[in-house]
Design a protein around this motif. Structure first.
Motif, PDB file in Angstrom:
ATOM      1  N   VAL A 213       0.822  -1.210   0.000  1.00 38.01           N
ATOM      2  CA  VAL A 213       0.000   0.000   0.000  1.00 38.01           C
ATOM      3  C   VAL A 213       0.857   1.261   0.000  1.00 38.01           C
ATOM      4  N   GLU A 214       1.849   1.321   0.873  1.00 36.50           N
ATOM      5  CA  GLU A 214       2.672   2.524   0.964  1.00 36.50           C
ATOM      6  C   GLU A 214       3.376   2.826  -0.353  1.00 36.50           C
ATOM      7  N   ALA A 215       3.839   1.781  -1.039  1.00 37.49           N
ATOM      8  CA  ALA A 215       4.525   1.988  -2.322  1.00 37.49           C
ATOM      9  C   ALA A 215       3.556   2.561  -3.355  1.00 37.49           C
ATOM     10  N   TYR A 216       2.327   2.058  -3.387  1.00 36.33           N
ATOM     11  CA  TYR A 216       1.331   2.625  -4.301  1.00 36.33           C
ATOM     12  C   TYR A 216       1.047   4.086  -3.946  1.00 36.33           C
ATOM     13  N   PHE A 217       0.923   4.355  -2.649  1.00 32.28           N
ATOM     14  CA  PHE A 217       0.617   5.712  -2.187  1.00 32.28           C
ATOM     15  C   PHE A 217       1.703   6.696  -2.620  1.00 32.28           C
ATOM     16  N   TYR A 218       2.941   6.378  -2.296  1.00 32.80           N
ATOM     17  CA  TYR A 218       4.028   7.298  -2.617  1.00 32.80           C
ATOM     18  C   TYR A 218       4.301   7.348  -4.121  1.00 32.80           C
ATOM     19  N   ARG A 219       4.178   6.221  -4.806  1.00 38.67           N
ATOM     20  CA  ARG A 219       4.370   6.247  -6.256  1.00 38.67           C
ATOM     21  C   ARG A 219       3.280   7.105  -6.902  1.00 38.67           C
ATOM     22  N   GLY A 220       2.053   6.968  -6.418  1.00 31.45           N
ATOM     23  CA  GLY A 220       0.963   7.772  -6.958  1.00 31.45           C
ATOM     24  C   GLY A 220       1.207   9.261  -6.823  1.00 31.45           C
ATOM     25  N   ASN A 221       1.699   9.667  -5.689  1.00 33.16           N
ATOM     26  CA  ASN A 221       1.970  11.083  -5.479  1.00 33.16           C
ATOM     27  C   ASN A 221       3.179  11.542  -6.278  1.00 33.16           C
ATOM     28  N   ALA A 222       4.191  10.699  -6.398  1.00 38.84           N
ATOM     29  CA  ALA A 222       5.362  11.049  -7.217  1.00 38.84           C
ATOM     30  C   ALA A 222       4.954  11.176  -8.682  1.00 38.84           C
ATOM     31  N   LEU A 223       4.093  10.281  -9.147  1.00 39.82           N
ATOM     32  CA  LEU A 223       3.600  10.376 -10.522  1.00 39.82           C
ATOM     33  C   LEU A 223       2.879  11.704 -10.749  1.00 39.82           C
ATOM     34  N   ALA A 224       2.039  12.084  -9.807  1.00 39.34           N
ATOM     35  CA  ALA A 224       1.324  13.358  -9.935  1.00 39.34           C
ATOM     36  C   ALA A 224       2.305  14.526  -9.993  1.00 39.34           C
ATOM     37  N   LEU A 225       3.276  14.517  -9.120  1.00 37.27           N
ATOM     38  CA  LEU A 225       4.263  15.598  -9.089  1.00 37.27           C
ATOM     39  C   LEU A 225       5.132  15.625 -10.335  1.00 37.27           C
ATOM     40  N   GLU A 226       5.256  14.493 -11.010  1.00 38.14           N
ATOM     41  CA  GLU A 226       6.044  14.407 -12.240  1.00 38.14           C
ATOM     42  C   GLU A 226       5.195  14.583 -13.495  1.00 38.14           C
ATOM     43  N   GLY A 227       3.976  15.084 -13.330  1.00 38.41           N
ATOM     44  CA  GLY A 227       3.157  15.397 -14.492  1.00 38.41           C
ATOM     45  C   GLY A 227       2.312  14.256 -15.027  1.00 38.41           C
ATOM     46  N   GLN A 228       2.150  13.202 -14.236  1.00 42.30           N
ATOM     47  CA  GLN A 228       1.310  12.076 -14.641  1.00 42.30           C
ATOM     48  C   GLN A 228       0.216  11.857 -13.593  1.00 42.30           C
ATOM     49  N   PRO A 229      -0.605  12.879 -13.370  1.00 41.03           N
ATOM     50  CA  PRO A 229      -1.577  12.785 -12.276  1.00 41.03           C
ATOM     51  C   PRO A 229      -2.603  11.669 -12.446  1.00 41.03           C
ATOM     52  N   GLN A 230      -3.007  11.349 -13.691  1.00 39.54           N
ATOM     53  CA  GLN A 230      -3.996  10.287 -13.871  1.00 39.54           C
ATOM     54  C   GLN A 230      -3.422   8.940 -13.431  1.00 39.54           C
ATOM     55  N   LYS A 231      -2.161   8.692 -13.757  1.00 36.65           N
ATOM     56  CA  LYS A 231      -1.518   7.456 -13.295  1.00 36.65           C
ATOM     57  C   LYS A 231      -1.390   7.465 -11.778  1.00 36.65           C
ATOM     58  N   GLY A 232      -1.143   8.634 -11.219  1.00 35.75           N
ATOM     59  CA  GLY A 232      -1.080   8.753  -9.761  1.00 35.75           C
ATOM     60  C   GLY A 232      -2.403   8.401  -9.115  1.00 35.75           C
ATOM     61  N   ILE A 233      -3.486   8.866  -9.714  1.00 37.06           N
ATOM     62  CA  ILE A 233      -4.828   8.543  -9.214  1.00 37.06           C
ATOM     63  C   ILE A 233      -5.057   7.040  -9.260  1.00 37.06           C
ATOM     64  N   GLU A 234      -4.618   6.405 -10.334  1.00 37.17           N
ATOM     65  CA  GLU A 234      -4.785   4.945 -10.450  1.00 37.17           C
ATOM     66  C   GLU A 234      -4.059   4.217  -9.320  1.00 37.17           C
ATOM     67  N   ASP A 235      -2.863   4.688  -8.958  1.00 41.54           N
ATOM     68  CA  ASP A 235      -2.145   4.054  -7.847  1.00 41.54           C
ATOM     69  C   ASP A 235      -2.874   4.267  -6.528  1.00 41.54           C
ATOM     70  N   LEU A 236      -3.415   5.449  -6.318  1.00 42.70           N
ATOM     71  CA  LEU A 236      -4.158   5.701  -5.087  1.00 42.70           C
ATOM     72  C   LEU A 236      -5.428   4.856  -5.032  1.00 42.70           C
ATOM     73  N   GLN A 237      -6.063   4.647  -6.179  1.00 41.48           N
ATOM     74  CA  GLN A 237      -7.240   3.779  -6.222  1.00 41.48           C
ATOM     75  C   GLN A 237      -6.867   2.338  -5.876  1.00 41.48           C
ATOM     76  N   LYS A 238      -5.715   1.890  -6.365  1.00 40.75           N
ATOM     77  CA  LYS A 238      -5.242   0.533  -6.047  1.00 40.75           C
ATOM     78  C   LYS A 238      -4.969   0.413  -4.555  1.00 40.75           C
ATOM     79  N   ALA A 239      -4.304   1.417  -3.988  1.00 46.11           N
ATOM     80  CA  ALA A 239      -4.025   1.400  -2.545  1.00 46.11           C
ATOM     81  C   ALA A 239      -5.330   1.344  -1.752  1.00 46.11           C
ATOM     82  N   ALA A 240      -6.305   2.141  -2.148  1.00 48.26           N
ATOM     83  CA  ALA A 240      -7.599   2.145  -1.456  1.00 48.26           C
ATOM     84  C   ALA A 240      -8.285   0.791  -1.568  1.00 48.26           C
ATOM     85  N   ALA A 241      -8.235   0.174  -2.732  1.00 51.10           N
ATOM     86  CA  ALA A 241      -8.865  -1.142  -2.921  1.00 51.10           C
ATOM     87  C   ALA A 241      -8.213  -2.195  -2.023  1.00 51.10           C
ATOM     88  N   ILE A 242      -6.901  -2.162  -1.916  1.00 45.94           N
ATOM     89  CA  ILE A 242      -6.201  -3.117  -1.042  1.00 45.94           C
ATOM     90  C   ILE A 242      -6.640  -2.905   0.400  1.00 45.94           C
TER      91      ILE A 242
END
Length: 141
Positions: free
Chosen positions: A83-112
């Motif tokens: 979960v933590e890896a999805y959370f931090y990767r999601g936020n890093a993706l958003a900060l690197e200009g890939q916010p939709q992919k970041g949202i997908e990681d946060l959704q995966k973390a929430a589902a877990i």
């Protein structure tokens, strides 16, 4: 600015993106991710995933998000329920200009988290997802 600085200011989040200073109002709760990755099971794979995750955090703290993304991805490949890896990767993706992919990681973390019955933590992931969505609407990403 690294993710930790961004997250810790959750009631008045400040993001520096490509030289642009943007401010976002956040309704999320401050929290510390203190969730075990696999309900207490220990294995070599999970230990290696933790090492990748920790290296990712070190890169993130230095603002080296691309390098952090590589490490978080390795951690997730070794432990798909990290979960933590999805959370931090999601936020890093958003900060690197890939916010939709970041949202997908946060959704995966929430589902877990939901599958584990950790609904409060899952709700926090959903709140972070909404923060990123709002950032997209406000043109911050």
């Amino acid at each position: 600015m690294n993710f930790d600085e961004w997250w810790q200011k959750s009631l008045n989040v400040t993001i520096v993106k490509k030289g642009k200073l943007a401010s976002v109002r956040s309704r999320s709760l401050l929290f510390c991710l203190c969730i075990s990755t696999s309900q207490g099971q220990e294995s070599e794979s999970m230990a290696n995933a933790l090492e990748f995750f920790q290296r990712g955090r070190e890169f993130d703290v230095k603002g080296q998000h691309q390098e952090a993304l590589v490490e978080y991805t390795q951690a997730i490949e070794l432990d798909p329920n990290y979960v933590e890896a999805y959370f931090y990767r999601g936020n890093a993706l958003a900060l690197e200009g890939q916010p939709q992919k970041g949202i997908e990681d946060l959704q995966k973390a929430a589902a877990i988290l939901e599958s584990r019955g950790q609904l409060e933590w899952a709700a926090a992931m959903r709140q972070q997802e909404e923060i990123i969505r709002q950032g997209i609407q406000d043109g911050e990403f």
